[in-house]
Design an enzyme around this catalytic site. Structure first.
Site, PDB file in Angstrom:
ATOM      1  N   LYS A  13       0.831  -1.214   0.000  1.00  0.00           N
ATOM      2  CA  LYS A  13       0.000   0.000   0.000  1.00  0.00           C
ATOM      3  C   LYS A  13       0.865   1.263   0.000  1.00  0.00           C
ATOM      4  O   LYS A  13       0.627   2.183  -0.771  1.00  0.00           O
ATOM      5  CB  LYS A  13      -0.940   0.027   1.221  1.00  0.00           C
ATOM      6  CG  LYS A  13      -1.947  -1.117   1.263  1.00  0.00           C
ATOM      7  CD  LYS A  13      -2.962  -0.950   2.390  1.00  0.00           C
ATOM      8  CE  LYS A  13      -2.378  -0.993   3.783  1.00  0.00           C
ATOM      9  NZ  LYS A  13      -1.761  -2.297   4.151  1.00  0.00           N
ATOM     10  N   ARG A  88      -9.373   1.070   8.457  1.00  0.00           N
ATOM     11  CA  ARG A  88      -8.937  -0.269   8.864  1.00  0.00           C
ATOM     12  C   ARG A  88     -10.013  -0.987   9.654  1.00  0.00           C
ATOM     13  O   ARG A  88      -9.809  -2.120  10.063  1.00  0.00           O
ATOM     14  CB  ARG A  88      -7.692  -0.146   9.731  1.00  0.00           C
ATOM     15  CG  ARG A  88      -6.394  -0.512   9.000  1.00  0.00           C
ATOM     16  CD  ARG A  88      -5.273  -0.265   9.972  1.00  0.00           C
ATOM     17  NE  ARG A  88      -4.061  -0.948   9.695  1.00  0.00           N
ATOM     18  CZ  ARG A  88      -2.976  -0.362   9.166  1.00  0.00           C
ATOM     19  NH1 ARG A  88      -3.021   0.876   8.764  1.00  0.00           N
ATOM     20  NH2 ARG A  88      -1.865  -1.045   9.023  1.00  0.00           N
ATOM     21  N   ARG A 127      11.957  -5.347   4.938  1.00  0.00           N
ATOM     22  CA  ARG A 127      11.662  -3.953   4.572  1.00  0.00           C
ATOM     23  C   ARG A 127      12.583  -2.966   5.277  1.00  0.00           C
ATOM     24  O   ARG A 127      12.866  -3.093   6.469  1.00  0.00           O
ATOM     25  CB  ARG A 127      10.208  -3.633   4.933  1.00  0.00           C
ATOM     26  CG  ARG A 127       9.863  -2.163   4.766  1.00  0.00           C
ATOM     27  CD  ARG A 127       8.393  -1.936   4.682  1.00  0.00           C
ATOM     28  NE  ARG A 127       7.682  -2.153   5.933  1.00  0.00           N
ATOM     29  CZ  ARG A 127       6.372  -1.941   6.061  1.00  0.00           C
ATOM     30  NH1 ARG A 127       5.657  -1.538   5.031  1.00  0.00           N
ATOM     31  NH2 ARG A 127       5.777  -2.148   7.213  1.00  0.00           N
ATOM     32  N   ARG A 160      11.528  -1.008  10.653  1.00  0.00           N
ATOM     33  CA  ARG A 160      10.452  -0.654  11.583  1.00  0.00           C
ATOM     34  C   ARG A 160      10.383  -1.663  12.725  1.00  0.00           C
ATOM     35  O   ARG A 160      10.536  -2.855  12.519  1.00  0.00           O
ATOM     36  CB  ARG A 160       9.109  -0.644  10.841  1.00  0.00           C
ATOM     37  CG  ARG A 160       8.814   0.689  10.204  1.00  0.00           C
ATOM     38  CD  ARG A 160       7.591   0.657   9.338  1.00  0.00           C
ATOM     39  NE  ARG A 160       6.407   0.089   9.965  1.00  0.00           N
ATOM     40  CZ  ARG A 160       5.208   0.094   9.399  1.00  0.00           C
ATOM     41  NH1 ARG A 160       5.032   0.653   8.203  1.00  0.00           N
ATOM     42  NH2 ARG A 160       4.171  -0.447   9.997  1.00  0.00           N
ATOM     43  N   ARG A 171      -0.031  -8.600  13.522  1.00  0.00           N
ATOM     44  CA  ARG A 171      -0.673  -7.604  12.636  1.00  0.00           C
ATOM     45  C   ARG A 171      -1.555  -8.300  11.599  1.00  0.00           C
ATOM     46  O   ARG A 171      -2.620  -7.810  11.252  1.00  0.00           O
ATOM     47  CB  ARG A 171       0.403  -6.747  11.946  1.00  0.00           C
ATOM     48  CG  ARG A 171       1.033  -5.741  12.916  1.00  0.00           C
ATOM     49  CD  ARG A 171       2.364  -5.228  12.419  1.00  0.00           C
ATOM     50  NE  ARG A 171       2.287  -4.450  11.217  1.00  0.00           N
ATOM     51  CZ  ARG A 171       3.307  -4.271  10.371  1.00  0.00           C
ATOM     52  NH1 ARG A 171       4.479  -4.834  10.612  1.00  0.00           N
ATOM     53  NH2 ARG A 171       3.150  -3.532   9.310  1.00  0.00           N
TER      54      ARG A 171
HETATM   55  P1  AMP Z   1       1.066   0.981   8.786  1.00  0.00           P
HETATM   56  O1  AMP Z   1       2.217   1.904   8.607  1.00  0.00           O
HETATM   57  O2  AMP Z   1      -0.120   1.316   7.935  1.00  0.00           O
HETATM   58  O3  AMP Z   1       1.461  -0.478   8.692  1.00  0.00           O
HETATM   59  O4  AMP Z   1       0.560   1.189  10.304  1.00  0.00           O
HETATM   60  C1  AMP Z   1       1.416   0.926  11.396  1.00  0.00           C
HETATM   61  C2  AMP Z   1       0.601   0.824  12.677  1.00  0.00           C
HETATM   62  O5  AMP Z   1      -0.069   2.065  12.926  1.00  0.00           O
HETATM   63  C3  AMP Z   1      -0.518  -0.219  12.656  1.00  0.00           C
HETATM   64  O6  AMP Z   1      -0.062  -1.531  12.962  1.00  0.00           O
HETATM   65  C4  AMP Z   1      -1.458   0.334  13.721  1.00  0.00           C
HETATM   66  O7  AMP Z   1      -0.945   0.090  15.017  1.00  0.00           O
HETATM   67  C5  AMP Z   1      -1.373   1.842  13.484  1.00  0.00           C
HETATM   68  N1  AMP Z   1      -2.383   2.294  12.492  1.00  0.00           N
HETATM   69  C6  AMP Z   1      -2.146   2.814  11.244  1.00  0.00           C
HETATM   70  N2  AMP Z   1      -3.296   3.131  10.635  1.00  0.00           N
HETATM   71  C7  AMP Z   1      -4.289   2.795  11.507  1.00  0.00           C
HETATM   72  C8  AMP Z   1      -5.699   2.854  11.443  1.00  0.00           C
HETATM   73  N3  AMP Z   1      -6.345   3.310  10.360  1.00  0.00           N
HETATM   74  N4  AMP Z   1      -6.388   2.424  12.536  1.00  0.00           N
HETATM   75  C9  AMP Z   1      -5.769   1.968  13.636  1.00  0.00           C
HETATM   76  N5  AMP Z   1      -4.436   1.867  13.748  1.00  0.00           N
HETATM   77  C10 AMP Z   1      -3.699   2.275  12.698  1.00  0.00           C
END
Ligand code: AMP
Length: 213
Positions: A13, A88, A127, A160, A171
């Protein structure tokens, strides 16, 4: 044009959203990036979100939705956006729709990047992310020209903390339980397009651009 990118962590994404934003001249809004910025600036939101993020859990809807709405109403978003990592949950999708409806707008396209678990784990565990511009690299699939240095801006790359195998599995579980239903939400609205995201990133990008036209 208002696009949402759906799919499990590691489906690509972030990589796709960055390229699409450049090509289609739209704002790229990543809730994960916004949350990480809050964590690194040690804001009140960052302090609250960090524990959830480290565990691989979702940050509560209310906090993320408030942050998203604040971002989406800024001037650079007027021509449209690509949402990466939001919504999400069904509650987030409903909040987004209600907010857009109030402003006489709607989501035009939801793209589901469908990826297999084997590919996801391989992608996430290798990554590397740029500490400044957020560009993504991969230890073997897309290594930077200079070890741990961003090709684009020359800043250092890092892994990360939630890209460890144990957290990746958590996750993925959270995704299946809480985020996968969002796919049906957009399907029921006739907005959903599916793409095989195990394919090469360039092929996936061309397909999304074709769908967006
Ligand atoms: P990402 O970078 O999209 O993988 O997001 C990293 C982390 O941020 C996720 O594992 C969640 O803990 C939090 N996060 C990101 N976007 C959301 C969302 N829309 N709702 C809830 N938690 C989020």
């Amino acid at each position: 044009m208002k696009i949402v990118l759906l799919g499990p962590p590691g489906a690509g994404k972030g990589t796709q959203a960055k390229e699409l934003a450049k090509r289609l001249k739209l704002a790229h809004i990543s809730t994960g990036d916004l949350l990480r910025q809050n964590v690194s600036k040690d804001t009140a939101l960052g302090k609250e979100a960090q524990g959830y993020m480290n565990k691989g859990a979702l940050v509560p809807d209310e906090l993320v939705s408030k942050m998203l709405i604040e971002r989406i109403t800024r001037a650079d978003v007027k021509d449209g956006f690509i949402l990466d990592g939001f919504p999400r949950t069904i509650a987030q999708a409903e909040t987004l729709d209600a907010m857009l409806r109030d402003n006489k707008m709607m989501i035009d396209l939801a793209v589901y990047l469908d990826s297999t678990e084997k590919v996801i784990i391989q992608r996430l565990s290798g990554r590397l992310v740029c500490s400044k511009c957020g560009a993504n690299f991969h230890i073997t699939n897309m290594p930077p020209k200079i070890n741990m240095v961003c090709d684009g801006c020359g800043s250092s790359l890092y892994q990360r903390s939630d890209d460890k195998e144990e957290t990746i599995r958590r996750r993925l579980d959270v995704y299946k339980k809480e985020s996968a239903p969002v796919i049906q939400y957009y399907e029921a609205k006739g907005k959903l397009e599916r793409i095989n995201a195990d394919l090469d990133a360039g092929v996936v990008l061309d397909e999304i651009i074709r769908l967006a036209k």
